[in-house]
Design an enzyme around this catalytic site. Sequence first.
Site, mmCIF file in Angstrom:
data_model
loop_
_atom_site.group_PDB
_atom_site.id
_atom_site.type_symbol
_atom_site.label_atom_id
_atom_site.label_comp_id
_atom_site.label_asym_id
_atom_site.label_seq_id
_atom_site.Cartn_x
_atom_site.Cartn_y
_atom_site.Cartn_z
ATOM 1 N N TYR A 143 0.826 -1.211 0.000
ATOM 2 C CA TYR A 143 0.000 0.000 0.000
ATOM 3 C C TYR A 143 0.863 1.266 0.000
ATOM 4 O O TYR A 143 0.362 2.361 -0.279
ATOM 5 C CB TYR A 143 -0.929 0.030 1.213
ATOM 6 C CG TYR A 143 -2.004 -1.047 1.210
ATOM 7 C CD1 TYR A 143 -2.223 -1.839 0.087
ATOM 8 C CD2 TYR A 143 -2.797 -1.281 2.316
ATOM 9 C CE1 TYR A 143 -3.183 -2.832 0.078
ATOM 10 C CE2 TYR A 143 -3.774 -2.276 2.314
ATOM 11 C CZ TYR A 143 -3.954 -3.051 1.195
ATOM 12 O OH TYR A 143 -4.910 -4.029 1.185
ATOM 13 N N LYS A 192 3.645 -15.382 2.452
ATOM 14 C CA LYS A 192 3.620 -16.161 1.202
ATOM 15 C C LYS A 192 5.077 -16.458 0.841
ATOM 16 O O LYS A 192 5.566 -16.137 -0.257
ATOM 17 C CB LYS A 192 2.900 -15.336 0.115
ATOM 18 C CG LYS A 192 2.577 -16.090 -1.159
ATOM 19 C CD LYS A 192 1.498 -17.145 -1.011
ATOM 20 C CE LYS A 192 1.295 -17.897 -2.321
ATOM 21 N NZ LYS A 192 0.498 -19.123 -2.153
ATOM 22 N N ASP A 224 -2.940 -18.062 1.550
ATOM 23 C CA ASP A 224 -4.091 -18.749 0.947
ATOM 24 C C ASP A 224 -4.651 -19.800 1.901
ATOM 25 O O ASP A 224 -5.859 -19.920 2.100
ATOM 26 C CB ASP A 224 -3.736 -19.352 -0.423
ATOM 27 C CG ASP A 224 -2.343 -19.953 -0.473
ATOM 28 O OD1 ASP A 224 -1.579 -19.803 0.503
ATOM 29 O OD2 ASP A 224 -2.006 -20.586 -1.488
ATOM 30 N N ASP A 248 -5.087 -6.899 6.075
ATOM 31 C CA ASP A 248 -6.306 -6.201 5.665
ATOM 32 C C ASP A 248 -7.379 -7.230 5.306
ATOM 33 O O ASP A 248 -8.524 -7.183 5.783
ATOM 34 C CB ASP A 248 -5.969 -5.324 4.437
ATOM 35 C CG ASP A 248 -7.077 -4.353 4.097
ATOM 36 O OD1 ASP A 248 -8.044 -4.261 4.864
ATOM 37 O OD2 ASP A 248 -6.976 -3.679 3.052
ATOM 38 N N ASP A 252 -10.709 -8.529 7.824
ATOM 39 C CA ASP A 252 -12.090 -8.408 7.355
ATOM 40 C C ASP A 252 -12.788 -9.763 7.363
ATOM 41 O O ASP A 252 -13.959 -9.876 7.722
ATOM 42 C CB ASP A 252 -12.129 -7.815 5.940
ATOM 43 C CG ASP A 252 -12.345 -6.309 5.980
ATOM 44 O OD1 ASP A 252 -12.024 -5.707 7.027
ATOM 45 O OD2 ASP A 252 -12.825 -5.746 4.989
#
Length: 358
Positions: A143, A192, A224, A248, A252
Amino acid sequence: MKSYKITLLRGDGIGPEIVAEAIKVLDKAGERFGFAAKYTEALMGGCAIDATGVPLPQETVDRCLSSDAVLLGAVGGWKWDTLPGNLRPEAGLLGIRGALKLFANLRPAKIYGPLKAACPLRPDIIGDSMDIMVVRELTGGIYFGKRGRETVDGVEAAYDTEYYTVPEVERIARVAFESARKRSGRLCNVDKANVLESSRLWRETVLRVAKEYPDVELTHLYIDNAAMQLVRNPKQFDVILASNIFGDILSDEASQVAGSIGMLASASLGEGKCGLYEPIHGSAPDIAGKGIANPLATILSTAMMLRYSFDEIAAADAIEAAVERVLEDGLRTPDIYTEGCKKIGTVEMGDAVVAALA
Ligand code: NAD
């Protein structure tokens, strides 16, 4: 008597309604546990745009920087949706996070016993309860990395860069380990590392920091798999550590598993002394002014403030217990209402928590 200086950013939509209830609870906690909360007001978001032309006036930044903690309601609304990105209310959020150097976002996702019906997962998957803390890196990664657009051989392209330095990973890892230490002592690192170089650096660094916390049990999952495990068997998690983008998404997802957006608090902590506390939901313009918003996420955010900024653990525990008591008594704002409970409004819910706290 101890005294804490708190800047209130009431914001837009339901923001002012829910912050008003949180203040009542904070004041009652102060009365009971022997501290005084001193408030100062500042503008951020749409209300700041209307008053000053920008979503985050310098005066707001200065006030926040000179306080012990910030309590934020929510910002945004339809009225400002057509403004350019840097002038929208949400730009104020990114701006204040940057100004206060808030690099760690703590998001608990908890299912309260009386609200189990709100969880979209089968009862046998969640069991008696679920209580997860997602620790998300907030000021680095993709970001904030180098980004751009280019045309190569006539083909238009765009890129964003996942970029982390070792000190950035070290400091967020320490927040996660400390958090695990205060809870059940289990930490799951998510990355990852099988594909991304930045994740390999992330994992190496987490493993190095882990040597300082031999009492914390550390596990690793690829993002994942973590996203899948969160709905397959959420009970396996206590504290989850993740980068900005992975955190993020996972936070959520975890909040959806917990069921109700009106119940979930958050804390953003940084290098400075001033943390920022806010509900995870937005300004809910569809119900603003109707007196039906659920103030519990904001009230629980004040409990996080007491716990993380002021070390008022007994007061934080008492607020959380008061919220549980009110739910056990069957009181519900419309968003968490189920058959057989008593439907009440924002102010009555605040009053009920104050009464339970007293
Ligand atoms: P939202 O979270 O405001 O609302 C989503 C849904 O949940 C709505 O139906 C709303 O009525 C309901 N809801 C949210 N909080 C509630 C509460 N406390 N009690 C009862 N119901 C509640 O998300 P949105 O509709 O996508 O966004 C609305 C505005 O909020 C947008 O301008 C968005 O940019 C902004 N926003 C701000 C923040 C923030 O200030 N941190 C976060 C998210 C969205």
